[in-house]
Design a protein around this motif. Structure first.
Motif, PDB file in Angstrom:
ATOM      1  N   ALA A  63       0.824  -1.210   0.000  1.00 40.71           N
ATOM      2  CA  ALA A  63       0.000   0.000   0.000  1.00 40.71           C
ATOM      3  C   ALA A  63       0.856   1.257   0.000  1.00 40.71           C
ATOM      4  CB  ALA A  63      -0.927   0.002   1.209  1.00 40.71           C
ATOM      5  N   GLU A  64       0.349   2.314  -0.623  1.00 38.89           N
ATOM      6  CA  GLU A  64       1.018   3.610  -0.661  1.00 38.89           C
ATOM      7  C   GLU A  64      -0.013   4.705  -0.424  1.00 38.89           C
ATOM      8  OE1 GLU A  64       2.969   4.007  -4.397  1.00 38.89           O
ATOM      9  OE2 GLU A  64       4.590   2.598  -3.905  1.00 38.89           O
ATOM     10  N   GLY A  65       0.404   5.745   0.284  1.00 43.16           N
ATOM     11  CA  GLY A  65      -0.477   6.873   0.534  1.00 43.16           C
ATOM     12  C   GLY A  65       0.289   8.172   0.505  1.00 43.16           C
ATOM     13  N   SER A  66      -0.326   9.231  -0.037  1.00 36.78           N
ATOM     14  CA  SER A  66       0.347  10.526  -0.125  1.00 36.78           C
ATOM     15  C   SER A  66      -0.675  11.649  -0.114  1.00 36.78           C
ATOM     16  CB  SER A  66       1.197  10.615  -1.399  1.00 36.78           C
ATOM     17  OG  SER A  66       0.371  10.559  -2.551  1.00 36.78           O
ATOM     18  N   VAL A  67      -0.216  12.824   0.280  1.00 35.78           N
ATOM     19  CA  VAL A  67      -1.015  14.046   0.210  1.00 35.78           C
ATOM     20  C   VAL A  67      -0.183  15.103  -0.509  1.00 35.78           C
ATOM     21  CG1 VAL A  67      -2.223  15.862   1.459  1.00 35.78           C
ATOM     22  CG2 VAL A  67      -2.202  13.534   2.372  1.00 35.78           C
ATOM     23  N   LEU A  68      -0.764  15.735  -1.513  1.00 37.13           N
ATOM     24  CA  LEU A  68      -0.106  16.829  -2.207  1.00 37.13           C
ATOM     25  C   LEU A  68      -0.763  18.140  -1.778  1.00 37.13           C
ATOM     26  CD1 LEU A  68       1.837  17.951  -4.371  1.00 37.13           C
ATOM     27  CD2 LEU A  68       0.004  17.635  -6.046  1.00 37.13           C
ATOM     28  N   PHE A  69       0.005  18.976  -1.087  1.00 28.99           N
ATOM     29  CA  PHE A  69      -0.488  20.300  -0.700  1.00 28.99           C
ATOM     30  C   PHE A  69      -0.114  21.280  -1.805  1.00 28.99           C
ATOM     31  CE2 PHE A  69       0.114  18.070   3.329  1.00 28.99           C
ATOM     32  CZ  PHE A  69      -1.107  18.303   3.948  1.00 28.99           C
ATOM     33  N   ARG A  70      -1.128  21.878  -2.405  1.00 29.55           N
ATOM     34  CA  ARG A  70      -0.909  22.770  -3.555  1.00 29.55           C
ATOM     35  C   ARG A  70      -1.495  24.148  -3.272  1.00 29.55           C
ATOM     36  NH1 ARG A  70      -2.361  20.560  -9.331  1.00 29.55           N
ATOM     37  NH2 ARG A  70      -0.178  19.898  -9.137  1.00 29.55           N
ATOM     38  N   THR A  71      -0.654  25.150  -3.459  1.00 32.22           N
ATOM     39  CA  THR A  71      -1.096  26.542  -3.430  1.00 32.22           C
ATOM     40  C   THR A  71      -1.016  27.070  -4.850  1.00 32.22           C
ATOM     41  OG1 THR A  71      -0.138  26.782  -1.222  1.00 32.22           O
ATOM     42  CG2 THR A  71      -0.766  28.799  -2.371  1.00 32.22           C
ATOM     43  N   GLY A  72      -2.129  27.563  -5.380  1.00 39.78           N
ATOM     44  CA  GLY A  72      -2.157  27.952  -6.784  1.00 39.78           C
ATOM     45  C   GLY A  72      -2.752  29.313  -7.023  1.00 39.78           C
ATOM     46  N   TYR A  73      -2.266  29.957  -8.084  1.00 41.91           N
ATOM     47  CA  TYR A  73      -2.754  31.292  -8.466  1.00 41.91           C
ATOM     48  C   TYR A  73      -2.694  31.422  -9.975  1.00 41.91           C
ATOM     49  CZ  TYR A  73      -2.592  36.382  -9.187  1.00 41.91           C
ATOM     50  OH  TYR A  73      -2.817  37.680  -9.627  1.00 41.91           O
ATOM     51  N   ILE A  74      -3.797  31.869 -10.556  1.00 37.89           N
ATOM     52  CA  ILE A  74      -3.845  32.176 -11.989  1.00 37.89           C
ATOM     53  C   ILE A  74      -4.435  33.568 -12.166  1.00 37.89           C
ATOM     54  CG2 ILE A  74      -4.927  31.629 -14.197  1.00 37.89           C
ATOM     55  CD1 ILE A  74      -4.739  28.746 -13.615  1.00 37.89           C
ATOM     56  N   ASN A  75      -3.776  34.394 -12.971  1.00 38.15           N
ATOM     57  CA  ASN A  75      -4.291  35.713 -13.297  1.00 38.15           C
ATOM     58  C   ASN A  75      -4.256  35.895 -14.804  1.00 38.15           C
ATOM     59  OD1 ASN A  75      -3.565  38.738 -14.075  1.00 38.15           O
ATOM     60  ND2 ASN A  75      -4.821  38.779 -12.223  1.00 38.15           N
ATOM     61  N   ARG A  76      -5.409  36.263 -15.352  1.00 43.09           N
ATOM     62  CA  ARG A  76      -5.493  36.526 -16.790  1.00 43.09           C
ATOM     63  C   ARG A  76      -5.960  37.953 -16.992  1.00 43.09           C
ATOM     64  NH1 ARG A  76      -8.268  30.863 -18.984  1.00 43.09           N
ATOM     65  NH2 ARG A  76      -6.373  29.603 -18.848  1.00 43.09           N
ATOM     66  N   ASP A  77      -5.081  38.766 -17.496  1.00 37.74           N
ATOM     67  CA  ASP A  77      -5.387  40.161 -17.797  1.00 37.74           C
ATOM     68  C   ASP A  77      -5.829  40.228 -19.251  1.00 37.74           C
ATOM     69  OD1 ASP A  77      -5.517  42.846 -18.238  1.00 37.74           O
ATOM     70  OD2 ASP A  77      -3.476  43.297 -17.627  1.00 37.74           O
ATOM     71  N   GLU A  80      -1.050  36.296 -19.068  1.00 34.44           N
ATOM     72  CA  GLU A  80      -1.401  35.337 -18.030  1.00 34.44           C
ATOM     73  C   GLU A  80      -0.203  34.988 -17.154  1.00 34.44           C
ATOM     74  OE1 GLU A  80      -3.742  31.197 -18.199  1.00 34.44           O
ATOM     75  OE2 GLU A  80      -1.579  30.971 -18.488  1.00 34.44           O
ATOM     76  N   TRP A  81      -0.466  34.927 -15.826  1.00 31.18           N
ATOM     77  CA  TRP A  81       0.510  34.430 -14.849  1.00 31.18           C
ATOM     78  C   TRP A  81      -0.076  33.196 -14.163  1.00 31.18           C
ATOM     79  CZ3 TRP A  81       5.458  35.890 -14.145  1.00 31.18           C
ATOM     80  CH2 TRP A  81       5.859  37.136 -14.644  1.00 31.18           C
ATOM     81  N   ARG A  82       0.762  32.185 -13.982  1.00 32.67           N
ATOM     82  CA  ARG A  82       0.388  31.024 -13.176  1.00 32.67           C
ATOM     83  C   ARG A  82       1.518  30.744 -12.176  1.00 32.67           C
ATOM     84  NH1 ARG A  82      -2.410  26.382 -17.051  1.00 32.67           N
ATOM     85  NH2 ARG A  82      -3.526  27.809 -18.454  1.00 32.67           N
ATOM     86  N   LEU A  83       1.153  30.609 -10.911  1.00 39.58           N
ATOM     87  CA  LEU A  83       2.109  30.266  -9.869  1.00 39.58           C
ATOM     88  C   LEU A  83       1.560  29.081  -9.092  1.00 39.58           C
ATOM     89  CD1 LEU A  83       2.235  33.572 -10.222  1.00 39.58           C
ATOM     90  CD2 LEU A  83       3.748  33.414  -8.253  1.00 39.58           C
ATOM     91  N   PHE A  84       2.341  28.021  -8.996  1.00 39.29           N
ATOM     92  CA  PHE A  84       1.930  26.834  -8.258  1.00 39.29           C
ATOM     93  C   PHE A  84       3.066  26.356  -7.356  1.00 39.29           C
ATOM     94  CE2 PHE A  84      -1.199  26.771 -11.617  1.00 39.29           C
ATOM     95  CZ  PHE A  84      -2.334  26.267 -10.996  1.00 39.29           C
ATOM     96  N   LEU A  85       2.738  26.207  -6.086  1.00 34.51           N
ATOM     97  CA  LEU A  85       3.658  25.638  -5.108  1.00 34.51           C
ATOM     98  C   LEU A  85       3.114  24.273  -4.699  1.00 34.51           C
ATOM     99  CD1 LEU A  85       6.044  25.747  -3.099  1.00 34.51           C
ATOM    100  CD2 LEU A  85       4.492  26.893  -1.496  1.00 34.51           C
ATOM    101  N   ASP A  86       3.873  23.221  -4.975  1.00 34.01           N
ATOM    102  CA  ASP A  86       3.459  21.851  -4.656  1.00 34.01           C
ATOM    103  C   ASP A  86       4.358  21.274  -3.574  1.00 34.01           C
ATOM    104  OD1 ASP A  86       1.508  22.024  -6.549  1.00 34.01           O
ATOM    105  OD2 ASP A  86       2.457  20.683  -7.993  1.00 34.01           O
ATOM    106  N   ILE A  87       3.747  20.757  -2.508  1.00 30.31           N
ATOM    107  CA  ILE A  87       4.502  20.122  -1.419  1.00 30.31           C
ATOM    108  C   ILE A  87       3.921  18.735  -1.218  1.00 30.31           C
ATOM    109  CG2 ILE A  87       5.213  20.259   0.995  1.00 30.31           C
ATOM    110  CD1 ILE A  87       4.816  23.277   0.860  1.00 30.31           C
ATOM    111  N   PRO A  88       4.599  17.687  -1.721  1.00 28.35           N
ATOM    112  CA  PRO A  88       4.099  16.322  -1.536  1.00 28.35           C
ATOM    113  C   PRO A  88       4.544  15.756  -0.194  1.00 28.35           C
ATOM    114  CG  PRO A  88       6.015  16.293  -2.958  1.00 28.35           C
ATOM    115  CD  PRO A  88       5.768  17.737  -2.612  1.00 28.35           C
TER     116      PRO A  88
END
Length: 444
Positions: A36-50, A432-440
């Motif tokens: 068995a395997e288990g994980s959690v991905l904590f993601r902080t995301g931001y998208i801006n389209r001007d 467009e700007w996209r910022l994603f912080l991923d912490i597995p």
């Protein structure tokens, strides 16, 4: 065409017949809990389209929209059991996500955050976004030899039915999928799906999928050459076929040339919807499209340069997503903010990639690309349309320590189109700007 149930039964029977003749994944199973395997991905995301030159479809007036931003925090959970021991192994998976928005998100609508009232705007022209939400599902699975069948909620990665994973949380499909690797270097797939939930939807069948049957094969000829074919028949929507060939030619130490070909052919049913009002000729009888791309990439150590050409033919552009055919089902070279999929469109790209490992910063990568599209047949316009995009992305992935595999991705697209190919027809001029912080986080 064989139905999904027949295809699934065929691969299971095939696996059972030859399971005693070949070493198999199932014979190496350690158990339901042990593998068995288990994980959690904590993601902080931001998208801006001007939207710098947006055309109001109701009035035809040109207006500037300065805030179409979305920001949120999510936790994406994935729990996978192993398979029980024996000739036939059984197991179960759970996948789900919980999120909350950051800030007001009054102009949300980038596929990031679910919206109340179907996204209807209030008197001020704003939409009401959810403050917090959760989704998910489970699946059961069985394995014989090297053949696995899974039924339930799944995240798909098939060229003709691919879940969008470029937002806060993934797109989910519900159905059955069989994968068989009984012949060395050959993978066969067959499946049937009846529900489709996009990334910003609470409803488990928000895209109203009737019945999608998929099939395909991928074969590795050797370490240099791979090829694949996949098909999709989505009831009352479309029939789609995809082919790919990928070849890598070693030239010298740390130098190689890669050639990648991708192609789709799509025939839409009369009842099919449209992903965008601008792809072209959405109301024409017998809508069909063929799109292909050919990319060549020269790799030299930390550097790589890619040149690509892409072309659409048929009586409409390539259309995907809204027909419950996967909002990431666009495996072609010239796909960034724009996919360069307009009716009759041709496009060319130059891309440069730098891996900073050789310069003492492992995990840091930079990609820059410019794509130009032309010869677009635009609805209600006698003049051909044009579009162009300048794309940049920097990504850093932590290589060791307590934060290993955590990553920060910053992406920017500068997109411009000719006057007759603006938002009323496709995306419209956009920064467009996209910022994603991923912490597995690995649970077990």
């Amino acid at each position: 065409m064989l139905k999904a149930q027949q295809l699934t039964l065929a691969v299971l029977v095939n696996a059972a017949l030859i399971s005693t003749a070949f070493a198999s994944e199932q014979s190496e199973s350690k158990g339901f809990v042990e593998d068995a395997e288990g994980s959690v991905l904590f993601r902080t995301g931001y998208i801006n389209r001007d939207k710098t030159n947006y055309i109001d479809n109701d009035t035809g007036a040109v207006k500037r929209v300065t805030d179409t931003s979305s920001a949120a925090q999510s936790a994406i959970v994935k729990l996978e059991s192993g398979f029980t021991k024996g000739i036939i192994g059984f197991g179960a998976n759970v996948t789900g996500d919980a999120s909350f928005k950051l800030g007001s998100n009054d102009n949300a609508g980038n596929g990031m955050i679910p919206l109340h009232n179907g996204g209807a705007k209030d008197a001020n022209g704003d939409v009401d976004a959810y403050n917090h939400w959760a989704r998910g599902g489970a699946s059961v699975k069985a394995r014989v030899s090297n053949t696995t069948v899974e039924y339930g909620t799944q995240v798909l990665d098939l060229p003709v039915l691919a879940s969008n994973t470029a937002r806060m949380v993934p797109e989910y499909f519900t159905g059955v999928l069989a994968k068989s690797r009984e012949i060395e270097n050959l993978e066969l797939v067959a499946g049937k799906f009846t529900e489709n939930q996009y990334s910003d939807q609470i409803n488990t069948d928000g895209r109203h999928l009737d019945n999608a049957i998929v099939w395909g094969a991928k074969y590795k000829f050797n370490d240099q050459l791979n090829a694949s074919y996949y098909g999709l028949d989505s009831e009352d929507a479309l029939e789609r076929h995809y082919i790919n060939a990928n070849y890598t030619l070693p030239l010298a130490e740390k130098r190689s040339l890669n050639v990648d070909f991708n192609g789709y052919h799509t025939e839409w049913d009369e009842q099919a919807g449209t992903y965008s009002s601008t792809i072209g000729n959405k109301n024409v009888d017998g809508r069909s499209n063929s799109i292909w791309s050919l990319a060549g990439t020269l790799n030299q150590g930390a550097h790589s340069v890619m040149l690509a050409y892409q072309q659409n033919t048929g009586n409409t552009g390539y259309d995907y997503g809204e027909n419950a055919d996967g909002a990431q089902s666009i495996y072609v070279a010239n796909s960034y903010l724009s996919d360069f999929v307009g009716n009759h469109e041709k496009s060319a790209q130059v891309q440069y990639n730098l891996n900073f490992t050789d310069y003492g910063v492992p995990g840091l990568n930079w990609t820059s690309a410019f794509v130009y599209g032309w010869d677009i047949k635009v609805n209600n316009s006698a003049k051909e349309g044009q579009e162009r995009e300048f794309f940049n992305q920097v990504k850093y992935t932590v290589q060791s320590g307590f934060a290993k595999e955590a990553s920060l991705r910053v992406r920017h697209s500068y997109y411009r189109a000719s006057d007759n190919y603006q938002a009323g027809n496709y995306i419209g001029d956009t920064n467009e700007w996209r910022l994603f912080l991923d912490i597995p986080v690995k649970l077990f």
